[in-house]
Design a protein around this motif. Structure first.
Motif, PDB file in Angstrom:
ATOM      1  N   ARG A 113       9.856  -4.086 -22.177  1.00  0.00           N
ATOM      2  CA  ARG A 113       8.482  -3.597 -22.239  1.00  0.00           C
ATOM      3  C   ARG A 113       7.564  -4.385 -21.303  1.00  0.00           C
ATOM      4  O   ARG A 113       6.698  -3.809 -20.632  1.00  0.00           O
ATOM      5  N   ARG A 114       7.759  -5.702 -21.215  1.00  0.00           N
ATOM      6  CA  ARG A 114       6.889  -6.511 -20.359  1.00  0.00           C
ATOM      7  C   ARG A 114       7.261  -6.379 -18.884  1.00  0.00           C
ATOM      8  O   ARG A 114       6.379  -6.386 -18.017  1.00  0.00           O
ATOM      9  N   VAL A 115       8.548  -6.262 -18.589  1.00  0.00           N
ATOM     10  CA  VAL A 115       8.954  -6.084 -17.190  1.00  0.00           C
ATOM     11  C   VAL A 115       8.487  -4.730 -16.668  1.00  0.00           C
ATOM     12  O   VAL A 115       8.189  -4.586 -15.467  1.00  0.00           O
ATOM     13  N   TYR A 116       8.386  -3.743 -17.537  1.00  0.00           N
ATOM     14  CA  TYR A 116       7.886  -2.431 -17.103  1.00  0.00           C
ATOM     15  C   TYR A 116       6.476  -2.538 -16.530  1.00  0.00           C
ATOM     16  O   TYR A 116       6.114  -1.784 -15.611  1.00  0.00           O
ATOM     17  N   ARG A 117       5.686  -3.444 -17.034  1.00  0.00           N
ATOM     18  CA  ARG A 117       4.317  -3.589 -16.534  1.00  0.00           C
ATOM     19  C   ARG A 117       4.295  -4.080 -15.096  1.00  0.00           C
ATOM     20  O   ARG A 117       3.345  -3.790 -14.355  1.00  0.00           O
ATOM     21  N   ILE A 118       5.317  -4.824 -14.667  1.00  0.00           N
ATOM     22  CA  ILE A 118       5.392  -5.247 -13.266  1.00  0.00           C
ATOM     23  C   ILE A 118       5.595  -4.031 -12.370  1.00  0.00           C
ATOM     24  O   ILE A 118       4.970  -3.901 -11.306  1.00  0.00           O
ATOM     25  N   PHE A 119       6.470  -3.123 -12.780  1.00  0.00           N
ATOM     26  CA  PHE A 119       6.643  -1.882 -12.023  1.00  0.00           C
ATOM     27  C   PHE A 119       5.343  -1.071 -12.010  1.00  0.00           C
ATOM     28  O   PHE A 119       5.004  -0.460 -10.984  1.00  0.00           O
ATOM     29  N   ALA A 120       4.633  -1.037 -13.133  1.00  0.00           N
ATOM     30  CA  ALA A 120       3.385  -0.274 -13.201  1.00  0.00           C
ATOM     31  C   ALA A 120       2.338  -0.856 -12.253  1.00  0.00           C
ATOM     32  O   ALA A 120       1.619  -0.112 -11.566  1.00  0.00           O
ATOM     33  N   HIS A 121       2.247  -2.177 -12.171  1.00  0.00           N
ATOM     34  CA  HIS A 121       1.286  -2.789 -11.252  1.00  0.00           C
ATOM     35  C   HIS A 121       1.656  -2.477  -9.803  1.00  0.00           C
ATOM     36  O   HIS A 121       0.773  -2.167  -8.985  1.00  0.00           O
ATOM     37  N   ALA A 122       2.932  -2.529  -9.483  1.00  0.00           N
ATOM     38  CA  ALA A 122       3.356  -2.216  -8.116  1.00  0.00           C
ATOM     39  C   ALA A 122       3.096  -0.754  -7.776  1.00  0.00           C
ATOM     40  O   ALA A 122       2.758  -0.425  -6.628  1.00  0.00           O
ATOM     41  N   TRP A 123       3.215   0.145  -8.748  1.00  0.00           N
ATOM     42  CA  TRP A 123       2.987   1.557  -8.476  1.00  0.00           C
ATOM     43  C   TRP A 123       1.507   1.858  -8.257  1.00  0.00           C
ATOM     44  O   TRP A 123       1.142   2.549  -7.298  1.00  0.00           O
ATOM     45  N   PHE A 124       0.648   1.365  -9.101  1.00  0.00           N
ATOM     46  CA  PHE A 124      -0.763   1.727  -9.031  1.00  0.00           C
ATOM     47  C   PHE A 124      -1.535   0.912  -7.994  1.00  0.00           C
ATOM     48  O   PHE A 124      -2.517   1.404  -7.436  1.00  0.00           O
ATOM     49  N   GLN A 125      -1.119  -0.312  -7.715  1.00  0.00           N
ATOM     50  CA  GLN A 125      -1.899  -1.176  -6.826  1.00  0.00           C
ATOM     51  C   GLN A 125      -1.249  -1.360  -5.450  1.00  0.00           C
ATOM     52  O   GLN A 125      -1.961  -1.568  -4.472  1.00  0.00           O
ATOM     53  N   HIS A 126       0.078  -1.313  -5.367  1.00  0.00           N
ATOM     54  CA  HIS A 126       0.759  -1.580  -4.089  1.00  0.00           C
ATOM     55  C   HIS A 126       1.888  -0.571  -3.907  1.00  0.00           C
ATOM     56  O   HIS A 126       3.035  -0.946  -3.685  1.00  0.00           O
TER      57      HIS A 126
END
Length: 429
Positions: free
Chosen positions: A230-243
């Motif tokens: 669940r927490r590692v998924y947020r890293i993918f989410a940040h990369a998708w929306f911001q970079h």
């Protein structure tokens, strides 16, 4: 006096060792009959040795010449304490390497990711999930490296002071009290924490089993894996929306790591559907807008049907204009109101013409001929009703100016005969 050197101390030229003798199997002597001869390796053993040689990295091999993963071999041929880890790396390498260019890689598809996420035969499902979590956490570091080196400006406390994904902001839960860290610190803290959990001997004492499914150690292990994913998924989410263009797509094209991550979460039910923030197109699936657009196009191109279907539709439309649909509600108790058939017929059917004199006369004649229900005690009532009907009919004729005698047909004679018979019967009674 000069003494000559002794032969033992005189220098000698280097002589190589003798060449090994080639042993040729000849006829055995009688003394050696029954003893095992030289073993010749079987073709299968030779192939197995060749496969082992390809999986070995020789000393002095350059990094550019090293394959990104081992070749895929059957799991039962891996004689290693980490055979599941090696088999998983071989699966990923097999499905991501290009068939035409050995140095190129291709992204995973949803079908190939599902094959990797499915545990091999006779392998515990939870144990395979543990190996998948280790593999995905390791490759999530590729996102962190890209955030620091592949974009300009790099993801830092100045460019991304908060860990954001679209309108969501995440707090770093690694600390004793969760606090807001910058995006790159959140990624580093989360991956370090995940690595400590997955390599903990206390939480995961064995790489071969997680224990019985109903044991506390097994439940604790699965709960920790769920928190990590669940927490590692947020890293993918940040990369998708911001970079997205600088980080997410290049990393995804090199191995399809997010497609595998999302497939694993779906297969094992690790993340609830409401917590997904990345749209489906990130894993190669059509977006919701595209699905809705295709649905509308199909609905617009749908045929109305053949001529029979059109006629049925027209008939239904006509009936619908005069039909009253009742509510499909269950009848509860005796207080449920019902719709009388007469009222429904009057409202649904065309307006009925009032019964004329011929219809009333015909009814009277039928009753006179002995229709059931007109005999016995009901005779007087039937006769009285006949007289009232005839009298009313004659009165209507007089009011409207159309008497039976004016019709010029046989109606007048019939009415007169019936009237005379009625009078005679009343006199006799």
């Amino acid at each position: 006096m000069v003494t000559s050197p002794s032969p033992s101390s005189s220098p000698r030229a280097y002589s190589p060792p003798p060449a090994p003798e080639v042993q040729i199997a000849g006829p055995q002597s009688p003394a050696m009959i029954g003893e095992p001869g030289p073993t010749i390796p079987e073709p299968e053993d030779t192939a197995k040795l060749d496969q082992g040689a390809t999986r070995r990295i020789r000393p002095g091999t350059k990094a550019a010449d090293m394959a990104s993963g081992p070749p895929l071999v059957p799991l039962n041929q891996l004689d290693s304490p980490f055979q599941l880890q090696e088999h998983l790396k071989a699966l990923h390498y097999e499905y991501t390497r290009s068939k035409t260019d050995p140095t190129a890689t291709v992204s995973l598809t949803h079908e190939t990711a599902l094959l990797i996420a499915t545990p091999p035969p006779n392998i515990d499902r939870s144990l395979w999930l543990y190996e998948l979590t280790r593999f995905l956490t390791q490759h999530a570091n590729d996102l962190l490296v890209a955030l620091l080196t592949k974009i300009d400006p790099a993801c830092s406390a100045a460019s991304c002071p908060e860990m954001r994904a679209s309108e969501w902001q995440y707090l770093c839960a690694v600390h004793d009290t969760p606090k807001a860290c910058c995006a790159v610190d959140y990624c580093i803290h989360t991956l370090d924490w995940a690595g400590d959990i997955l390599t903990s001997v206390k939480l995961f004492p064995s790489r071969m089993t997680l224990g019985p499914p109903d044991s506390p150690s097994h439940q604790t292990a699965v709960r920790n894996i769920t928190n990590i994913m669940r927490r590692v998924y947020r890293i993918f989410a940040h990369a998708w929306f911001q970079h997205r263009e600088g980080v997410f797509w290049p990393v995804e094209a090199s191995g399809g790591i997010y497609t595998l991550f999302k497939t694993v979460c779906d297969v094992y039910g690790l993340i609830q559907e409401d917590n997904y923030t990345i749209p489906p197109e990130a894993e190669g699936l059509p977006s919701k807008e595209e699905i809705e657009h295709d649905r509308q196009e199909k609905a617009g191109m749908k045929k109305t049907g053949d001529e029979e279907g059109e006629e049925d539709a027209t008939a239904l439309q006509i009936a619908g204009a005069t039909t009253r649909r009742h509510k499909n509600t269950p009848s509860v108790g005796s207080a449920v109101g019902t719709i009388a058939e007469g009222e429904e017929d009057e409202s649904e059917s065309p307006v009925k013409e009032k019964a004329g004199p011929l219809a009333q006369i015909s009814n009277a004649a039928e009753k006179k001929d002995g229709v059931p229900g007109s005999a016995g005690s009901g005779t007087a009532v039937g006769d009285a009703m006949k007289e009232e009907n005839i009298a009313g009919m004659v009165k209507e004729g007089e009011d409207s100016g159309d008497t039976p005698e004016d019709d010029g047909d046989d109606t007048a004679s019939v009415v007169t005969a019936i009237h005379d018979d009625t009078e005679e019967k009343a006199e006799k009674e």
